[in-house]
Write a protein that holds these residues in place. Structure first.
Motif, PDB file in Angstrom:
ATOM      1  N   LEU A 153     -72.206 -62.182 -15.921  1.00 31.88           N
ATOM      2  CA  LEU A 153     -71.586 -61.599 -17.112  1.00 31.88           C
ATOM      3  C   LEU A 153     -71.151 -60.163 -16.851  1.00 31.88           C
ATOM      4  CD1 LEU A 153     -73.775 -62.948 -20.059  1.00 31.88           C
ATOM      5  CD2 LEU A 153     -71.335 -63.354 -19.680  1.00 31.88           C
ATOM      6  N   ALA A 154     -71.975 -59.404 -16.134  1.00 33.43           N
ATOM      7  CA  ALA A 154     -71.598 -58.032 -15.803  1.00 33.43           C
ATOM      8  C   ALA A 154     -70.351 -58.015 -14.935  1.00 33.43           C
ATOM      9  CB  ALA A 154     -72.747 -57.318 -15.086  1.00 33.43           C
ATOM     10  N   GLY A 155     -70.276 -58.945 -13.984  1.00 33.91           N
ATOM     11  CA  GLY A 155     -69.090 -59.036 -13.137  1.00 33.91           C
ATOM     12  C   GLY A 155     -67.843 -59.384 -13.925  1.00 33.91           C
ATOM     13  N   LEU A 156     -67.986 -60.243 -14.919  1.00 31.45           N
ATOM     14  CA  LEU A 156     -66.849 -60.623 -15.761  1.00 31.45           C
ATOM     15  C   LEU A 156     -66.422 -59.453 -16.645  1.00 31.45           C
ATOM     16  CD1 LEU A 156     -65.080 -63.112 -16.722  1.00 31.45           C
ATOM     17  CD2 LEU A 156     -66.739 -63.322 -18.586  1.00 31.45           C
ATOM     18  N   LEU A 157     -67.388 -58.741 -17.195  1.00 29.97           N
ATOM     19  CA  LEU A 157     -67.067 -57.661 -18.122  1.00 29.97           C
ATOM     20  C   LEU A 157     -66.549 -56.407 -17.434  1.00 29.97           C
ATOM     21  CD1 LEU A 157     -68.405 -59.447 -20.261  1.00 29.97           C
ATOM     22  CD2 LEU A 157     -69.656 -57.431 -21.067  1.00 29.97           C
ATOM     23  N   THR A 158     -66.957 -56.167 -16.190  1.00 34.98           N
ATOM     24  CA  THR A 158     -66.632 -54.898 -15.543  1.00 34.98           C
ATOM     25  C   THR A 158     -65.136 -54.616 -15.482  1.00 34.98           C
ATOM     26  OG1 THR A 158     -68.684 -54.826 -14.267  1.00 34.98           O
ATOM     27  CG2 THR A 158     -66.829 -53.572 -13.405  1.00 34.98           C
ATOM     28  N   PRO A 159     -64.281 -55.535 -14.999  1.00 36.39           N
ATOM     29  CA  PRO A 159     -62.851 -55.213 -14.983  1.00 36.39           C
ATOM     30  C   PRO A 159     -62.265 -55.026 -16.378  1.00 36.39           C
ATOM     31  CG  PRO A 159     -63.210 -57.504 -14.336  1.00 36.39           C
ATOM     32  CD  PRO A 159     -64.544 -56.848 -14.369  1.00 36.39           C
ATOM     33  N   VAL A 160     -62.810 -55.730 -17.366  1.00 32.23           N
ATOM     34  CA  VAL A 160     -62.322 -55.553 -18.738  1.00 32.23           C
ATOM     35  C   VAL A 160     -62.713 -54.176 -19.258  1.00 32.23           C
ATOM     36  CG1 VAL A 160     -62.255 -56.512 -21.064  1.00 32.23           C
ATOM     37  CG2 VAL A 160     -62.574 -58.032 -19.112  1.00 32.23           C
ATOM     38  N   ASP A 207     -58.247 -59.206 -10.608  1.00 27.09           N
ATOM     39  CA  ASP A 207     -59.642 -59.494 -10.265  1.00 27.09           C
ATOM     40  C   ASP A 207     -60.294 -60.341 -11.348  1.00 27.09           C
ATOM     41  OD1 ASP A 207     -62.245 -59.108  -8.885  1.00 27.09           O
ATOM     42  OD2 ASP A 207     -62.696 -57.869 -10.629  1.00 27.09           O
ATOM     43  N   LEU A 208     -60.035 -59.994 -12.598  1.00 30.04           N
ATOM     44  CA  LEU A 208     -60.635 -60.729 -13.706  1.00 30.04           C
ATOM     45  C   LEU A 208     -60.195 -62.187 -13.708  1.00 30.04           C
ATOM     46  CD1 LEU A 208     -62.157 -60.936 -16.445  1.00 30.04           C
ATOM     47  CD2 LEU A 208     -59.984 -60.293 -17.529  1.00 30.04           C
ATOM     48  N   LEU A 209     -58.884 -62.414 -13.726  1.00 31.89           N
ATOM     49  CA  LEU A 209     -58.403 -63.780 -13.909  1.00 31.89           C
ATOM     50  C   LEU A 209     -58.564 -64.618 -12.647  1.00 31.89           C
ATOM     51  CD1 LEU A 209     -57.176 -65.938 -15.620  1.00 31.89           C
ATOM     52  CD2 LEU A 209     -54.909 -65.001 -15.147  1.00 31.89           C
ATOM     53  N   LEU A 210     -58.188 -64.070 -11.500  1.00 28.73           N
ATOM     54  CA  LEU A 210     -58.207 -64.886 -10.288  1.00 28.73           C
ATOM     55  C   LEU A 210     -59.604 -65.050  -9.719  1.00 28.73           C
ATOM     56  CD1 LEU A 210     -55.106 -63.770 -10.414  1.00 28.73           C
ATOM     57  CD2 LEU A 210     -55.042 -64.729  -8.123  1.00 28.73           C
ATOM     58  N   ARG A 211     -60.379 -63.969  -9.642  1.00 30.84           N
ATOM     59  CA  ARG A 211     -61.686 -64.057  -9.000  1.00 30.84           C
ATOM     60  C   ARG A 211     -62.795 -64.410  -9.982  1.00 30.84           C
ATOM     61  NH1 ARG A 211     -63.855 -59.674  -7.120  1.00 30.84           N
ATOM     62  NH2 ARG A 211     -65.119 -60.773  -5.593  1.00 30.84           N
ATOM     63  N   LYS A 212     -62.784 -63.776 -11.169  1.00 27.38           N
ATOM     64  CA  LYS A 212     -63.906 -63.935 -12.085  1.00 27.38           C
ATOM     65  C   LYS A 212     -63.761 -65.133 -13.019  1.00 27.38           C
ATOM     66  CE  LYS A 212     -65.540 -60.192 -10.284  1.00 27.38           C
ATOM     67  NZ  LYS A 212     -65.512 -58.890 -10.952  1.00 27.38           N
ATOM     68  N   VAL A 213     -62.551 -65.705 -13.115  1.00 25.55           N
ATOM     69  CA  VAL A 213     -62.354 -66.867 -13.971  1.00 25.55           C
ATOM     70  C   VAL A 213     -61.931 -68.087 -13.152  1.00 25.55           C
ATOM     71  CG1 VAL A 213     -61.037 -67.851 -15.901  1.00 25.55           C
ATOM     72  CG2 VAL A 213     -61.837 -65.486 -16.002  1.00 25.55           C
ATOM     73  N   LEU A 214     -60.797 -68.006 -12.447  1.00 28.14           N
ATOM     74  CA  LEU A 214     -60.297 -69.185 -11.731  1.00 28.14           C
ATOM     75  C   LEU A 214     -61.173 -69.531 -10.536  1.00 28.14           C
ATOM     76  CD1 LEU A 214     -56.441 -68.525 -11.876  1.00 28.14           C
ATOM     77  CD2 LEU A 214     -57.840 -69.965 -13.371  1.00 28.14           C
ATOM     78  N   ASP A 215     -61.446 -68.551  -9.662  1.00 34.88           N
ATOM     79  CA  ASP A 215     -62.272 -68.841  -8.482  1.00 34.88           C
ATOM     80  C   ASP A 215     -63.692 -69.234  -8.870  1.00 34.88           C
ATOM     81  OD1 ASP A 215     -60.091 -68.250  -6.969  1.00 34.88           O
ATOM     82  OD2 ASP A 215     -60.876 -66.405  -6.096  1.00 34.88           O
ATOM     83  N   ASP A 216     -64.142 -68.741 -10.005  1.00 37.52           N
ATOM     84  CA  ASP A 216     -65.485 -69.025 -10.498  1.00 37.52           C
ATOM     85  C   ASP A 216     -65.559 -70.383 -11.201  1.00 37.52           C
ATOM     86  OD1 ASP A 216     -68.218 -68.179 -11.348  1.00 37.52           O
ATOM     87  OD2 ASP A 216     -67.321 -68.184 -13.327  1.00 37.52           O
ATOM     88  N   GLY A 241     -64.548 -70.884 -14.100  1.00 31.40           N
ATOM     89  CA  GLY A 241     -64.761 -70.636 -15.516  1.00 31.40           C
ATOM     90  C   GLY A 241     -66.215 -70.569 -15.933  1.00 31.40           C
ATOM     91  N   VAL A 242     -67.154 -70.530 -14.978  1.00 31.02           N
ATOM     92  CA  VAL A 242     -68.586 -70.547 -15.317  1.00 31.02           C
ATOM     93  C   VAL A 242     -68.969 -69.306 -16.121  1.00 31.02           C
ATOM     94  CG1 VAL A 242     -70.923 -70.473 -14.373  1.00 31.02           C
ATOM     95  CG2 VAL A 242     -69.203 -71.988 -13.355  1.00 31.02           C
ATOM     96  N   ALA A 243     -68.616 -68.110 -15.613  1.00 30.76           N
ATOM     97  CA  ALA A 243     -68.995 -66.886 -16.303  1.00 30.76           C
ATOM     98  C   ALA A 243     -68.314 -66.793 -17.668  1.00 30.76           C
ATOM     99  CB  ALA A 243     -68.640 -65.669 -15.450  1.00 30.76           C
ATOM    100  N   LEU A 244     -67.067 -67.229 -17.741  1.00 28.74           N
ATOM    101  CA  LEU A 244     -66.367 -67.192 -19.029  1.00 28.74           C
ATOM    102  C   LEU A 244     -67.044 -68.111 -20.039  1.00 28.74           C
ATOM    103  CD1 LEU A 244     -63.986 -66.111 -20.662  1.00 28.74           C
ATOM    104  CD2 LEU A 244     -62.663 -68.079 -19.867  1.00 28.74           C
ATOM    105  N   ARG A 265     -60.753 -71.160 -24.959  1.00 29.26           N
ATOM    106  CA  ARG A 265     -61.060 -72.352 -24.158  1.00 29.26           C
ATOM    107  C   ARG A 265     -59.799 -73.164 -23.875  1.00 29.26           C
ATOM    108  NH1 ARG A 265     -66.288 -72.919 -26.728  1.00 29.26           N
ATOM    109  NH2 ARG A 265     -67.900 -72.720 -25.129  1.00 29.26           N
ATOM    110  N   VAL A 266     -59.023 -73.401 -24.897  1.00 29.58           N
ATOM    111  CA  VAL A 266     -57.783 -74.177 -24.730  1.00 29.58           C
ATOM    112  C   VAL A 266     -56.828 -73.442 -23.793  1.00 29.58           C
ATOM    113  CG1 VAL A 266     -55.737 -75.053 -25.919  1.00 29.58           C
ATOM    114  CG2 VAL A 266     -58.000 -75.320 -26.956  1.00 29.58           C
ATOM    115  N   LEU A 267     -56.716 -72.141 -23.984  1.00 29.19           N
ATOM    116  CA  LEU A 267     -55.799 -71.358 -23.164  1.00 29.19           C
ATOM    117  C   LEU A 267     -56.198 -71.391 -21.695  1.00 29.19           C
ATOM    118  CD1 LEU A 267     -53.352 -69.340 -23.425  1.00 29.19           C
ATOM    119  CD2 LEU A 267     -55.081 -67.534 -23.309  1.00 29.19           C
ATOM    120  N   VAL A 268     -57.473 -71.203 -21.412  1.00 31.60           N
ATOM    121  CA  VAL A 268     -57.924 -71.168 -20.016  1.00 31.60           C
ATOM    122  C   VAL A 268     -57.739 -72.530 -19.352  1.00 31.60           C
ATOM    123  CG1 VAL A 268     -59.955 -70.890 -18.536  1.00 31.60           C
ATOM    124  CG2 VAL A 268     -59.490 -69.239 -20.353  1.00 31.60           C
TER     125      VAL A 268
END
Length: 579
Positions: free
Chosen positions: A385-392, A446-455, A457-460, A489-492
């Motif tokens: 969660l910290a990794g997801l929030l940091t770039p935001v 970093d947020l979208l590609l690494r923290k959401v897509l590469d992940d 969507g687990v952290a999201l 959720r639908v958007l992602v």
């Protein structure tokens, strides 16, 4: 004409109620002795230092700037004395481990301290801002002899670290850097090359300057996989000056009291930190802390802008307002805060600032849990969660800090453009935070590609589960928060699908996605704030401000999320290329 008072009451609300930090600390052995009275005492002392020592130096530091002569840098009058007071107060040791001389307090309290420092004097705080991240980096990756030698010096404030990444040809693309490190028979390295845009690369606050330098070993792989990290002190243990020279300082748009230096390394002695060719991995320990702190810069600017604009709007009389509160007598001219346009601006400043505080402090609280939670599963989830929030936090908060400072300047009208009123300095100082420590565009990628897509969507999903816990608790805005979570959720899911046939798509929408998540986090912050405040209102009318803030957010600011969703949906069409 410029003032700053730490918003201690709102800080307390976030710590005590929004985060319920004292209860969480009681379950972490490292913080078992930290309670609310201690935390409040720390914040009160930090507020006195910030408003009493740093804030009076803000405007004068901007006017004087730094001076360079023959490789030496002089900071504005009063900066060195303020740093001595900072050291004597034990502030560098706040969140450092007791075994290195630290106080062992949570990073959450350090985050509150950082907000106050940046709000009161951003330029001065640049000298100290990187210290905790460097401490964490050396603690995690330095050889034991280096830890024993340098960690206590950082904790005491005797030494101030720098981060030396940028070179003329290598800014955001650090893989292009050319600085070289040659191994020596005694286990040290000799570094040669140039770095620029180095904050605090030379100054007169302390003679102990520690450079953390990215460089290449001989025959290192090309690109980022061939970068190593080195510790290069300004002075060696025998007192001799190392072969590092400040070639000049930049003359900048803002933070003029911060020495932004060009450095030359001419066979300077250094020591390897971490593994060879894995310097970025070691540095990322430092970067997470640094990016959180930069996000707190945005918060600090937004808060300072709000305070000064609100004070001015109460005093400045222009025209008769179309309406005024009941019981206020008519007058030839009203304070401008009665005019709807100004009320909208001031409410936006206050509401966004307070929401950013909750989210920024949550990021710091998650870092504490990621390091100190008893169960491994809890540590891992907090880290995700910290990794997801940091770039935001970094990008969204700094973007808001700049734009809110601009909106505050508008409240001042023509006077806002005049340096005597100092809001123009806040605007100038705030702009750099959108660029350094990874530009906001890089944060979005970093947020979208690494923290959401590469992940995957687990952290999201874990973040959305937090939203769902809040909606399950009820409250006036639970339904709106739930609806926004469903839209996300639908958007992602659509983003995952679109990316399969269009590799550029996530890059086109990354900025809008980051801002969408920023507004979603503010929606969570205000839904939770309103629910908690409603339960506390009967005993304290102060909480009405929270209910008013939530009403304003969901009425006037929540539609920003729909705008970002619409922009992401239309971005499915590819961009044309400029001729």
């Amino acid at each position: 004409m410029w003032q700053y008072q730490a918003p201690l009451r709102d800080m307390r609300f976030v710590l005590e109620h929004w985060l319920q930090a004292p209860a969480a600390w009681s379950e972490l052995p490292a913080f078992a002795e930290v309670d609310l009275p201690l935390a409040l005492q720390v914040l009160e002392e930090a507020a006195r230092f910030s408003s009493g020592v740093l804030a009076p130096l803000n405007a004068s530091g901007d006017r004087q700037g730094c001076r360079w002569q023959d490789g030496e840098v002089s900071t504005p009058e009063g900066f060195a004395a303020a740093y001595r007071a900072f050291m004597e107060g034990g502030w560098p040791a706040l969140a450092c481990a007791p075994e290195h001389g630290g106080q062992g307090l949570p990073q959450l309290l350090d985050a509150a301290l950082q907000e106050m420092l940046y709000a009161s004097n951003h330029a001065w705080a640049m000298y100290t801002g990187i210290a905790h991240g460097a401490y964490l980096c050396l603690q995690a990756h330095a050889p034991q002899p280096l830890k024993e030698r340098y960690l206590p010096a950082i904790v005491s404030g005797e030494s101030l670290p720098t981060m030396c990444l940028t070179e003329p040809q290598a800014g955001s693309d650090v893989g292009l850097l050319r600085c070289r490190a040659e191994p020596q028979d005694d286990g040290t390295y000799r570094l040669s090359g140039s770095k620029l845009l180095i904050s605090g690369g030379e100054h007169d606050l302390t003679d102990g300057i520690l450079h953390l330098v990215l460089a290449r070993l001989p025959e290192a792989p090309a690109g980022t996989r061939g970068i190593s990290l080195f510790l290069v002190p300004k002075r060696l243990d025998d007192g001799r000056r190392n072969a590092v020279r400040c070639d000049g300082i930049e003359h900048k748009m803002g933070i003029k009291g911060s020495a932004t230096c060009s450095l030359s390394f001419d066979g300077a002695q250094g020591w390897l930190i971490g593994e060879a060719n894995r310097g970025l991995a070691a540095l990322f320990v430092m970067m997470n802390s640094a990016r959180l702190h930069v996000g707190l810069q945005g918060l600090g600017h937004a808060e300072a802008a709000w305070q000064n604009a609100a004070d001015y709007a109460r005093e400045r009389r222009q025209m008769r307002a179309p309406s005024r509160p009941e019981g206020v007598a008519a007058a030839p001219a009203d304070p401008i805060h009665y005019h709807p346009a100004m009320r909208l601006a001031l409410l936006r400043l206050r509401t966004v600032s307070q929401g950013l505080r909750a989210i920024g402090y949550w990021g710091a609280h998650l870092l504490d849990q990621a390091e100190h939670a008893v169960l491994e599963a809890e540590r891992q989830q907090a880290a995700r969660l910290a990794g997801l929030l940091t770039p935001v936090i970094k990008a969204f908060s700094t973007d808001q800090g700049f734009h809110l400072a601009s909106e505050a300047l508008q409240v001042f009208g023509g006077y806002g453009y005049i340096s005597e009123y100092a809001i123009e300095q806040t605007l100038r100082d705030s702009r750099i935070a959108m660029i350094y420590e990874g530009s906001n565009e890089i944060q979005a990628n970093d947020l979208l590609l690494r923290k959401v897509l590469d992940d995957g969507g687990v952290a999201l999903e874990e973040l959305l589960a937090v939203f769902e816990q809040e909606t399950a608790a009820g409250g006036a805005y639970a339904e709106q928060l739930s609806a926004l979570g469903a839209k996300l959720r639908v958007l992602v899911k659509g983003i995952f699908n679109q990316t399969e046939g269009d590799a550029e798509f996530p890059y086109r929408i990354a900025g809008d996605f980051l801002h969408l998540l920023g507004w979603a986090l503010l929606a969570y912050a205000w839904a939770r704030s309103a629910r908690l405040a409603n339960a506390l209102l009967a005993n304290d009318p102060w909480y009405q401000e929270k209910l008013d803030g939530a009403t304003f957010f969901f009425s006037y600011l929540m539609p920003e999320s729909d705008l970002r969703i619409a922009r992401i949906n239309v971005a499915r069409a590819t961009l044309g290329f400029l001729a």
